[in-house]
Write a protein that holds these residues in place. Sequence first.
Motif, mmCIF file in Angstrom:
data_model
loop_
_atom_site.group_PDB
_atom_site.id
_atom_site.type_symbol
_atom_site.label_atom_id
_atom_site.label_comp_id
_atom_site.label_asym_id
_atom_site.label_seq_id
_atom_site.Cartn_x
_atom_site.Cartn_y
_atom_site.Cartn_z
ATOM 1 N N GLY A 110 0.774 -1.240 0.000
ATOM 2 C CA GLY A 110 0.000 0.000 0.000
ATOM 3 C C GLY A 110 0.795 1.274 0.000
ATOM 4 O O GLY A 110 0.249 2.340 0.301
ATOM 5 N N LEU A 111 2.078 1.232 -0.358
ATOM 6 C CA LEU A 111 2.887 2.438 -0.399
ATOM 7 C C LEU A 111 2.392 3.370 -1.508
ATOM 8 O O LEU A 111 2.168 2.944 -2.640
ATOM 9 C CB LEU A 111 4.356 2.081 -0.638
ATOM 10 C CG LEU A 111 5.323 3.255 -0.814
ATOM 11 C CD1 LEU A 111 5.451 4.056 0.469
ATOM 12 C CD2 LEU A 111 6.693 2.752 -1.266
ATOM 13 N N PHE A 142 6.211 8.543 -1.590
ATOM 14 C CA PHE A 142 7.488 7.828 -1.544
ATOM 15 C C PHE A 142 8.576 8.598 -2.290
ATOM 16 O O PHE A 142 9.718 8.708 -1.812
ATOM 17 C CB PHE A 142 7.333 6.439 -2.148
ATOM 18 C CG PHE A 142 8.639 5.713 -2.305
ATOM 19 C CD1 PHE A 142 9.315 5.221 -1.206
ATOM 20 C CD2 PHE A 142 9.202 5.536 -3.565
ATOM 21 C CE1 PHE A 142 10.526 4.564 -1.340
ATOM 22 C CE2 PHE A 142 10.407 4.881 -3.711
ATOM 23 C CZ PHE A 142 11.072 4.394 -2.600
ATOM 24 N N ALA A 143 8.237 9.147 -3.461
ATOM 25 C CA ALA A 143 9.213 9.945 -4.213
ATOM 26 C C ALA A 143 9.650 11.174 -3.420
ATOM 27 O O ALA A 143 10.824 11.563 -3.449
ATOM 28 C CB ALA A 143 8.625 10.356 -5.562
ATOM 29 N N VAL A 144 8.712 11.783 -2.684
ATOM 30 C CA VAL A 144 9.052 12.948 -1.875
ATOM 31 C C VAL A 144 9.992 12.556 -0.742
ATOM 32 O O VAL A 144 11.031 13.198 -0.514
ATOM 33 C CB VAL A 144 7.777 13.609 -1.312
ATOM 34 C CG1 VAL A 144 8.140 14.733 -0.342
ATOM 35 C CG2 VAL A 144 6.912 14.151 -2.439
ATOM 36 N N TYR A 145 9.637 11.498 0.006
ATOM 37 C CA TYR A 145 10.473 11.064 1.127
ATOM 38 C C TYR A 145 11.853 10.622 0.631
ATOM 39 O O TYR A 145 12.883 10.897 1.273
ATOM 40 C CB TYR A 145 9.799 9.921 1.871
ATOM 41 C CG TYR A 145 8.631 10.345 2.732
ATOM 42 C CD1 TYR A 145 8.675 11.516 3.460
ATOM 43 C CD2 TYR A 145 7.475 9.566 2.813
ATOM 44 C CE1 TYR A 145 7.611 11.915 4.254
ATOM 45 C CE2 TYR A 145 6.399 9.954 3.592
ATOM 46 C CZ TYR A 145 6.475 11.130 4.312
ATOM 47 O OH TYR A 145 5.417 11.526 5.093
ATOM 48 N N ARG A 146 11.887 9.935 -0.499
ATOM 49 C CA ARG A 146 13.152 9.432 -1.043
ATOM 50 C C ARG A 146 14.111 10.582 -1.331
ATOM 51 O O ARG A 146 15.280 10.543 -0.931
ATOM 52 C CB ARG A 146 12.871 8.632 -2.309
ATOM 53 C CG ARG A 146 14.081 8.336 -3.167
ATOM 54 C CD ARG A 146 13.714 7.492 -4.369
ATOM 55 N NE ARG A 146 14.825 7.378 -5.297
ATOM 56 C CZ ARG A 146 14.854 6.542 -6.328
ATOM 57 N NH1 ARG A 146 13.820 5.763 -6.572
ATOM 58 N NH2 ARG A 146 15.892 6.485 -7.131
ATOM 59 N N ASN A 147 13.634 11.613 -1.985
ATOM 60 C CA ASN A 147 14.508 12.728 -2.335
ATOM 61 C C ASN A 147 14.813 13.619 -1.135
ATOM 62 O O ASN A 147 15.882 14.233 -1.071
ATOM 63 C CB ASN A 147 13.862 13.543 -3.454
ATOM 64 C CG ASN A 147 13.847 12.799 -4.776
ATOM 65 O OD1 ASN A 147 14.858 12.672 -5.441
ATOM 66 N ND2 ASN A 147 12.683 12.290 -5.151
ATOM 67 N N ALA A 148 13.881 13.697 -0.164
ATOM 68 C CA ALA A 148 14.156 14.462 1.046
ATOM 69 C C ALA A 148 15.281 13.815 1.851
ATOM 70 O O ALA A 148 16.181 14.502 2.363
ATOM 71 C CB ALA A 148 12.889 14.567 1.889
#
Length: 368
Positions: free
Chosen positions: A24-25, A30-36
């Motif tokens: 359910g991700l 996820f793209a925001v958290y990954r780049n942050a």
Amino acid sequence: MFIIFLQTSYAVGSLVIKSALNKGLNHYTFAVYRNAIATLFFGPLAFFFESYHSFAGGNRKARPKMTVSIFLKIILLGLLEPVIDQNLFYAGMKSTTATFASAMCNILPAITFVMAWMLRLEKVKMKSLHSQVKIIGTLVTIGGAMIMTLIRGPEIQFPWTNNHTLHHQSPVNTMSTQDQIKGSLMISVGCISWASFVILQAVTLKSYPADLSLTALVCMMGTLEGSILTLVVEKANTSIWSINWDIKLFAAIYNGVVCSGFAYYISGVVMRDRGPVFVTAFNPLSMVIISILESSFLAEKLNLGNIVGAIVIVLGLYLVIWGKSKDQKQQGHESSLNQQENGMKRPIKHSVDVVNSHGKPSSDVEVV
């Protein structure tokens, strides 16, 4: 070795992401958290290794002055890969499988080659055998990607596949043709965006040769632009921002530090010497690794069309890499000959003193 490490990291990252998507991700957050996470990790490194040493009197050209042109390029870089490519790739993977998504990304070298050719970053001589082989390899690669997309065939059971391993977590085994076509289109558009990112990164590094700083700035822009996109698409759905200590958090940390931060940095370092086409030419390695891992741990099943298409893609990419290596040897030989000729033709200058009427030396005169 850098590129092999990079492709292995991509393979492991795809497996982790696919497992998190099955739970359910949300791919936007996820793209925001990954780049942050990548920004928080590489920001201090860029400040210390490229700013601190500059201030201390070391390499003062480590980080050039920021201009409007460079800033606009960084904004576009943050939009192309961290936002457009990642979201389309994750959405396409959610509709298909991690193996299929990794296999579709094998068209990336062909797209990069065509773009580099059009922008004259890749030299192509139509009468040269090496250039002809690169063009044929590009067409073969695209044909292999079409085979993987349009042809399915019977399922192939690998010896290491465990039928009951995480079988209850693999609903994508019953992937429909509609989902496969939709996922293929998303991944294809994402690959075009990724190829554009690689080309623009190579161009930007010529005027802003600060690899760590560029990595941190691109991830930061990707975070801001991705947040805006998420708020526009998801609107008031605040539950998608929640994250716990599970596979979702691990996926964000791993892919942020390794598949975003280190990937951008390694790509920039390698393409300085080998060019953007070489950086993307090793994508089939990721497909091979992810196929083995996914069939072993997620019980995903491959069909005959996937395997035949993968073989065709690998053959096409081998032709591209072979032609590229021959071109580099030829260019290196021509460059050495030009340097020798320039050295032989270079005039020898001697400086002599001219004595004026008072007996004192005046300005120097160069005699060729």
